[in-house]
Design an enzyme around this catalytic site. Structure first.
Site, PDB file in Angstrom:
ATOM      1  N   GLY A   1       1.527  -7.628   4.766  1.00 16.63           N
ATOM      2  CA  GLY A   1       2.749  -8.406   4.568  1.00 16.63           C
ATOM      3  C   GLY A   1       3.895  -7.524   4.113  1.00 16.63           C
ATOM      4  N   PHE A   2       3.714  -6.906   2.944  1.00 19.00           N
ATOM      5  CA  PHE A   2       4.694  -5.980   2.382  1.00 19.00           C
ATOM      6  C   PHE A   2       6.046  -6.636   2.100  1.00 19.00           C
ATOM      7  CE2 PHE A   2       2.071  -3.806   5.686  1.00 19.00           C
ATOM      8  CZ  PHE A   2       1.116  -3.302   4.816  1.00 19.00           C
TER       9      PHE A   2
ATOM     10  N   ILE B   1      -6.919   0.080 -14.750  1.00 21.25           N
ATOM     11  CA  ILE B   1      -7.165  -0.019 -13.312  1.00 21.25           C
ATOM     12  C   ILE B   1      -8.401  -0.897 -13.128  1.00 21.25           C
ATOM     13  CG2 ILE B   1      -7.765   1.263 -11.220  1.00 21.25           C
ATOM     14  CD1 ILE B   1      -4.844   1.624 -12.202  1.00 21.25           C
ATOM     15  N   LEU B   2      -8.197  -2.070 -12.558  1.00 25.75           N
ATOM     16  CA  LEU B   2      -9.276  -3.050 -12.489  1.00 25.75           C
ATOM     17  C   LEU B   2     -10.397  -2.577 -11.566  1.00 25.75           C
ATOM     18  CD1 LEU B   2      -7.197  -6.354 -12.290  1.00 25.75           C
ATOM     19  CD2 LEU B   2      -8.262  -5.329 -14.306  1.00 25.75           C
ATOM     20  N   ASN B   3      -9.987  -2.043 -10.396  1.00 29.86           N
ATOM     21  CA  ASN B   3     -10.976  -1.588  -9.433  1.00 29.86           C
ATOM     22  C   ASN B   3     -10.489  -0.259  -8.859  1.00 29.86           C
ATOM     23  OD1 ASN B   3     -12.517  -1.043  -7.141  1.00 29.86           O
ATOM     24  ND2 ASN B   3     -12.800  -3.201  -6.654  1.00 29.86           N
TER      25      ASN B   3
ATOM     26  N   GLY C   1       0.251  -4.791 -11.862  1.00 29.03           N
ATOM     27  CA  GLY C   1       0.082  -4.814 -10.417  1.00 29.03           C
ATOM     28  C   GLY C   1       0.284  -3.415  -9.866  1.00 29.03           C
ATOM     29  N   VAL C   2      -0.384  -3.128  -8.762  1.00 29.86           N
ATOM     30  CA  VAL C   2      -0.302  -1.766  -8.224  1.00 29.86           C
ATOM     31  C   VAL C   2       0.155  -1.747  -6.758  1.00 29.86           C
ATOM     32  CG1 VAL C   2      -2.000  -0.843  -9.822  1.00 29.86           C
ATOM     33  CG2 VAL C   2      -2.776  -1.783  -7.643  1.00 29.86           C
ATOM     34  N   GLY C   3       0.722  -2.837  -6.297  1.00 28.97           N
ATOM     35  CA  GLY C   3       1.057  -2.920  -4.874  1.00 28.97           C
ATOM     36  C   GLY C   3       2.307  -2.170  -4.471  1.00 28.97           C
ATOM     37  N   GLU C   4       3.246  -2.052  -5.374  1.00 34.93           N
ATOM     38  CA  GLU C   4       4.536  -1.508  -4.962  1.00 34.93           C
ATOM     39  C   GLU C   4       4.860  -0.157  -5.566  1.00 34.93           C
ATOM     40  OE1 GLU C   4       7.404  -5.041  -4.201  1.00 34.93           O
ATOM     41  OE2 GLU C   4       5.827  -5.761  -5.516  1.00 34.93           O
TER      42      GLU C   4
END
Lengths: 327, 173, 775
Positions: C280-281, C667-669, C739-742
């Site tokens: 998606g981004f 870091i969760l995973n 969050g680590v997406g961006e």
């Protein structure tokens, strides 16, 4: 995509006969360009004659190595004779597209690839190649990938093939069959410059079919290469490419073959540079002078002026690479 | 028309304009093969035809009448994962998973090409038939498969891990 | 803007300012995250272990079902026709030839479309999610070059596609604003998240003028497109007056609500699912295609599948807009910043509201005596620009972090040392304390591992044809948590738990990471957890955007878990070893609950529920409002290191090595988080070297709407990418995690540009760094 009829040809004679049916019949090879153009509405055949079932042999003949038009790009690049005697051709092919496309694309279809000019693809844009007389949006638009040599006010598009550039350097001969018989055309004469009729891209007449390409022997072919300069490390069309083979005797260029891709409406055989090089010392200075000679008539557009210097530098670098051991 | 798809014979009747990809996805319900560009620019539709990888989106289905086609659904038996599929999971060789079937099929086709001695542009010498499937060879040969999530490192590691024993080839075919 | 609207906005601004101050000054204990999540202390659970994706086997088998892969009985295929002028009106429209195509069921235009309200513009309401607010097929107006104006439905995709090419249309064209140079002569200040994109602290221009050392340069970035490989798609049907949509979306609840507004329905009449999203981004929100499919389905009475062509995505779904940014930094001889000026102009349409907020990172990056930060909007007629991975930060850090590098070079200071010299003690523009900021530690660890000390003077390292250079840059992205998080937890007597939350999986690893979190919270193994998501009927308003989904899910699960534990303790009653304990005094452990500091006081879930004669317990709870983001300055950070090679002959740039050193809390995973980091960094590589949506200013039309001509990185462009992280929990974030997406994309373009400078001695300030700029 407009509806079409489909026939599978069993022989070239069969194909040529089937293609007589309608004026808008197209031969279909691997489809990697034509199917896309049909989806985009740029090509609107009413009948496809599938020629992928025709002979796909690579065989030595008295005139050289004969490659049937239905040979797939991967098969050609993998052929041990091609790799040994014409390594620039093998390298040009594997520099192009992706492995998947090379597995599909045929030699004949590769020669007939159409330009990647964005305005050619966009039916909202003016394009003399797509609609003769419509004008050219590329001349004053995004033309970073466009031609610096041999262009016309009507069209500044480039030919996108890598394979054809190597073949141009190799004096390849295109065998064409048609309703009126068979003829041979040097590859350097096969594609046309745009002039006032950019919609006519090759010398093929209606109904004619490429059946083979023959590579004449080239004694110094083993000392050859293909270098492609592009915007990402793989899977991109050339901004500039150089196909070259060189024969150096005692530090002097005895003979040389040089062709450029990404610079013109056709694979650009660098005759001027070759003439300037023959008999000259195999030095960077001669290479640069030859490159200057070839690009003397180059005309930059808004975005592509860099190609002139890039082409010169790449020519020099390729010749230096090939003569590095000999010089 | 008749196809062999993942080892099973399939009869199909369709509009001549139908691509092999749309035949698989829309007519045969094999939605594992993906559509990302429909113009041969992304590789998500990669399938194997008689063992060779192609872009199914650029293939008119009618051209492939009688051929044998393998899709991602045919890479493993129903019970498990193929070694490469398992390696993709282990190395996190995907995020969204959309390009993944194409990457997997492409990798299988690539390994076959290496075994057959098909050269790539990173070879120093076109006449040399040996192929060492190193990082550059692997990346170049997989460059027809885009991954916008950017799982490239995991994909390359998964393939390298799975085919570690296959890094050499014999003379060109 | 009208005088009244302006006054209302000012008043709203004043109220917001008062609230903001109150929240900033409140005691920590009153704020969510004031008491650290107990899970942060747990060291032996699944959190922090590299768990493989639980949906991995489905995805590698090609069995994960995406939006265009739901077959429906009687379904027809849709195709769109797009306008070819930038502004004007349709003058004549003839659809008869299209309608005559065999298999065509409907050709819908503004003439026969149902009445629909304009789509609710993103951020105009908490659940609004449309990229623009233009009416859809209600009039003959054309607002951008590429706007859909007709949809064809047919029994086959081939017939629908063909039909759209037979529609005859003419236009009355109006003069359009398609040239940035002209548009930027008339600008206004941008507003983002309800606040003006303007910061003025002291007199920055005067401080700049007086500073003994300074840089003052302009950077430009082009338009970008997200280009997820999955094409935007939806499969829709009506069940009476209820609308069912299988969408590819990062906002199921928002989409359901927004579609309900458009069609005049109650929210619960629209059901949106989106179990797998093929990337998606920022692009997989509500654009016209879902509405058009639903409208055409209504008119035709047939279920509809719509899949945009790749060109259709470029035409109808916005991307990141262009920016022109001035960065000026004034410094003392010791490197201390006197002034930071970061101003400039972006292009935006008048029918959306995302003025690419490139100053956001600069607000917290460095200490300085004075600031002048300002984003000006130049309105243009084009497809609505929208959120794309790290909107603002991706392009803003390019300009800022290149400028810092330029100043460091001019001053002869190591760029990392210059950054450390200006490390702020508190948020330099908001004044709030940092919740967790370990950027210096990230730099030191990264520099050592990367071998930063081997960096040479610009233009001095060469290997054959290749000039080699190293560069670094700081990346940063805010911690966000949006209001509306809610979750339902169901615990069964056999010690299995189901989480239900309207969250999303676009490849971030959401279901995997949060299953592990929930397993740890309950003291259960991973396979005892079922994670239900991506369905608008589930609780919560959880946007997969702004890197906030992790915090949103985390906070909602904490609230629901607390409520569920409270319920369990009640059920446990006085006969339990847990008798008398409160929810905050117990933790999930080994399939039951135990007292936090006295693990011997334990009872299993099976025992509690069995004694209470219950098969299951279900609770639903809402997350508290996200006040923590106003109480603390909460951000993720990265130090990005790049080794670039530039070909001295051709100007081609190849990236040889990349290292990302991240500071994003827990870091969760590690496995899926690394993929997020790498993926962002690779998109940053693309932004640095090749990505540009070419916008023809004569026509307002994107001329390279294809993956062949819009280059994104391929395998061969991507080197090994080393990832490390500080792993220091943020005590004020759920699970201690950000969050680590961006964050991954930020800083990368600058690090590459700085490496290219170190290699060649050439500064390229105009993205992308294509070879022609280095010849």
């Amino acid at each position: 995509m407009t509806p079409f009829a489909y026939d599978r040809a069993g022989s070239s004679a069969d194909a040529i006969r089937l293609a007589q049916a309608t004026a808008a019949t197209h031969y279909l090879g691997g489809g990697t360009n034509l199917v896309d153009l049909m989806r985009e509405g740029v090509a609107t055949p009413d009948r496809l004659v599938d020629v992928t079932g025709l002979s796909a042999a690579i065989e030595p003949t008295p005139d050289g190595l004969r490659i049937d038009a239905a040979v797939r790009n991967t098969a050609l690049a993998s052929d041990p004779r091609v790799r040994r005697d014409y390594p620039l051709l093998a390298r040009a092919i594997v520099a192009g597209a992706s492995a998947q496309i090379r597995n599909m694309a045929t030699v004949g279809g590769n020669l007939l690839q159409r330009t990647r000019c964005a305005y050619f693809y966009d039916d909202a844009a003016a394009c003399n190649k797509r609609v003769p007389g419509a004008g050219c949006d590329a001349v004053d638009g995004f033309n970073r990938i466009h031609a610096i040599l041999g262009a016309s006010p009507a069209c500044v598009a480039t030919h996108p093939s890598d394979m054809a550039v190597a073949m141009a350097a190799l004096n390849a001969v295109v065998t064409i069959d048609g309703p009126d018989g068979s003829r041979d055309v040097p590859l350097t004469d096969f594609h046309r410059l745009p002039g006032g009729t950019p919609e006519i891209e090759t010398v093929l007449a209606r109904g004619e079919l490429i059946t083979a390409v023959t590579l004449p022997p080239l004694g110094f072919g083993a000392r050859s290469t293909y270098r492609k300069v592009r915007d990402r490390a793989s899977y991109a069309f050339a901004l500039v490419s150089v196909a070259a083979a060189v024969d150096v005797q005692g530090g002097t260029v005895a003979d040389v073959r040089l062709a450029l891709g990404g610079v013109a409406h056709k694979p650009w055989r660098a005759f001027a540079a070759e003439a300037a090089l023959r008999g000259q010392p195999a030095t960077a200075a001669s290479f640069r002078a030859a490159a200057e000679a070839e690009l003397a008539d180059a005309v930059p557009l808004r975005d592509n002026g860099f190609k002139i210097e890039l082409a010169k530098r790449t020519i020099v670098a390729v010749l230096e690479e090939l003569t590095g051991e000999a010089a | 028309m008749h196809f062999t798809i993942n080892g099973r014979g399939v009869d199909a009747d369709f509009d001549l304009r139908t691509s092999l990809l749309d035949l698989l996805r829309d007519h045969l319900g094999l939605t594992g093969s993906k559509k990302g560009c429909n113009q041969g620019a992304c590789g998500a539709c990669t399938v194997l035809v008689d063992g060779e990888r192609i872009n199914a989106c650029l293939a008119l289905a009618v051209q492939y009448d009688g051929r044998s086609i393998t899709t991602v659904e045919g890479l493993a038996d129903a019970t498990g994962l193929s070694p490469l599929q398992a390696a993709f999971v282990e190395h996190d060789g995907f995020q969204c998973g959309y390009c993944t079937p194409g990457q997997l099929c492409s990798a299988m086709g690539m390994i076959d090409e290496v075994r057959r001695g098909v050269p790539s542009v990173v070879a120093a010498d076109m006449a040399d038939g040996d192929i060492v499937l190193d990082h550059d060879e692997l990346r170049e040969r997989m460059s027809g498969n885009l991954c916008r999530c950017g799982a490239y490192n995991g994909i390359v590691n998964a393939i390298a891990d799975t085919f570690a024993a296959e890094t050499h080839s014999k003379e060109p075919a | 803007m009208s005088v009244i609207a302006e006054a209302a906005k000012k008043a709203q601004g004043a109220v917001q300012a008062v609230m903001k101050t109150a929240i900033a000054n409140a005691p920590d204990g009153w704020i969510p995250g004031g008491v650290p999540d107990p899970l942060i202390r747990a060291k032996h659970g699944l959190v922090g272990t590299p768990v493989s994706r639980i949906d991995g086997p489905l995805k590698v088998k090609g069995a994960a079902r995406f939006a265009a892969e739901f077959p429906l009985d009687g379904m027809v295929y849709a195709a769109l026709a797009h306008a070819t002028i930038p502004l004007g009106r349709i003058a004549t429209l003839d659809t008869s030839a299209a309608e005559a195509v065999p298999g065509v069921v409907l050709v819908m235009t503004y003439k026969n479309a149902p009445k629909m309200a304009p789509p609710p513009l993103f951020m105009s309401n908490p659940k609004a999610v449309s990229g623009d607010n233009l009416p859809i097929f209600q009039d003959a107006d054309i607002h951008w070059n590429g706007q859909p104006y007709a949809v064809a439905l047919a029994e086959t995709q081939e017939a629908a596609d063909h039909a759209t090419t037979l529609i005859e249309v003419t236009y009355d064209e109006l003069p359009a604003r398609t040239r940035f140079a002209e548009a930027k002569t008339n600008t206004y200040p941008g507003t983002f998240q309800g606040e003006p994109l303007l910061v003025e602290i002291g007199d920055a221009e005067a401080a700049l003028a007086a500073a003994p050392h300074k840089v003052d340069v302009t950077y430009t970035t082009p338009r970008h497109n997200h280009n997820p490989i999955e094409l935007h798609a939806a499969t829709v049907r009506w069940n009476g007056d209820d609308l069912i949509v299988h969408d590819a979306t990062q906002a199921v609840t928002h989409t359901a609500w927004s579609l309900a507004q458009i069609f005049g329905l109650k929210e619960e009449q629209v059901h949106v699912t989106s179990p797998y999203v093929g990337g998606g981004f920022g692009s997989k929100t509500l654009w016209q295609h879902q509405t058009l499919a639903a409208a055409a389905s209504k008119v035709s009475g047939r279920p509809v599948r719509i899949v945009l062509s790749r060109e259709g995505v470029f035409r109808g779904v916005g991307g990141r807009t262009l920016t022109e940014q001035r960065v000026a930094i004034g410094a003392q001889a010791d490197g201390a910043f006197d002034a930071i000026v970061h101003t400039g102009t972006i292009g935006m349409t008048s029918h959306n509201n995302l003025p690419e907020p490139f100053i956001v990172a600069t607000k917290t990056a460095y200490a300085a005596k004075t600031f002048h930060l300002d984003v000006e909007v130049a309105e243009m007629d084009m497809v609505a620009n929208t959120f794309m991975r790290a909107p603002g930060e991706a392009v803003g850090t390019f300009a800022l972090e290149c400028a810092v590098d330029e100043l460091a070079h001019d001053m002869g200071i190591d760029p990392i040392a210059l950054r450390e010299r200006n490390e702020p003690e508190q948020d330099p523009t908001a004044g709030t304390p940092f919740s967790s900021r370990n950027i210096v530690a990230a730099y030191r660890a990264g520099a050592e591992r990367f071998g930063w000390d081997k960096r040479q003077a610009p233009g001095t390292r060469r290997e054959g044809e290749w000039l080699i250079g190293m560069g670094c840059a700081t990346g940063t992205y805010p911690y966000y948590r949006m209001p509306g998080g809610a979750a339902r937890l169901t615990l069964t007597r056999d010690a299995r738990v189901t989480v239900a939350i309207a969250a999303h999986e676009m490849g971030m690893g959401t279901s995997t990471a949060h299953s592990a979190v929930v397993a740890d919270r309950f003291g259960l193994p991973l396979d005892a957890v079922t994670f239900d998501y991506a369905d608008s009927k589930l609780p919560g308003v959880v946007l997969a955007g702004g890197s906030q989904q992790t915090a949103s899910i985390g906070a909602a699960v904490i609230a629901a878990h607390r409520a569920l534990v409270t319920e369990l303790l009640k059920l446990a009653g006085n006969d339990s070893p847990l008798a008398g304990l409160k929810a905050d005094e117990v933790a999930g452990y080994d399939g039951g609950l135990c007292k936090l500091d006295e693990p011997g006081r334990y009872e299993s879930y099976a025992s509690i529920l069995g004694r209470a004669n219950r098969d299951e317990v279900t609770v639903e709870a809402e997350a508290p409002p996200p006040l923590e983001t106003q109480h603390w300055s909460m951000h993720s950070y990265s130090a990005i290191f790049v080794e670039a090679a530039v070909n001295a002959i051709t100007g081609e740039t190849r990236i040889r090595r990349v290292l990302g050193s991240f500071d994003c809390g827990t870091i969760l995973n590690p496995k899926t988080a690394s993929s997020q980091f790498r993926g962002g960094m690779i998109m940053g590589l693309g932004m640095a070297l090749m990505e540009e949506a070419q916008f023809d200013e004569r026509s307002g039309r994107i001329v390279n709407p294809s993956l062949a001509e819009y280059h994104v990185p391929v395998h061969m462009d991507v080197p090994a990418i080393d990832i490390i992280w500080t792993d220091i929990p943020d005590p004020h974030a759920p699970m201690g995690a950000h969050g680590v997406g961006e964050i991954g994309i930020t800083g990368v373009a600058a690090a590459i540009a700085n490496a290219v400078f170190n290699a060649t001695g050439k500064r390229v300030r105009d993205l992308p760094i294509t070879l022609d700029k280095l010849l």
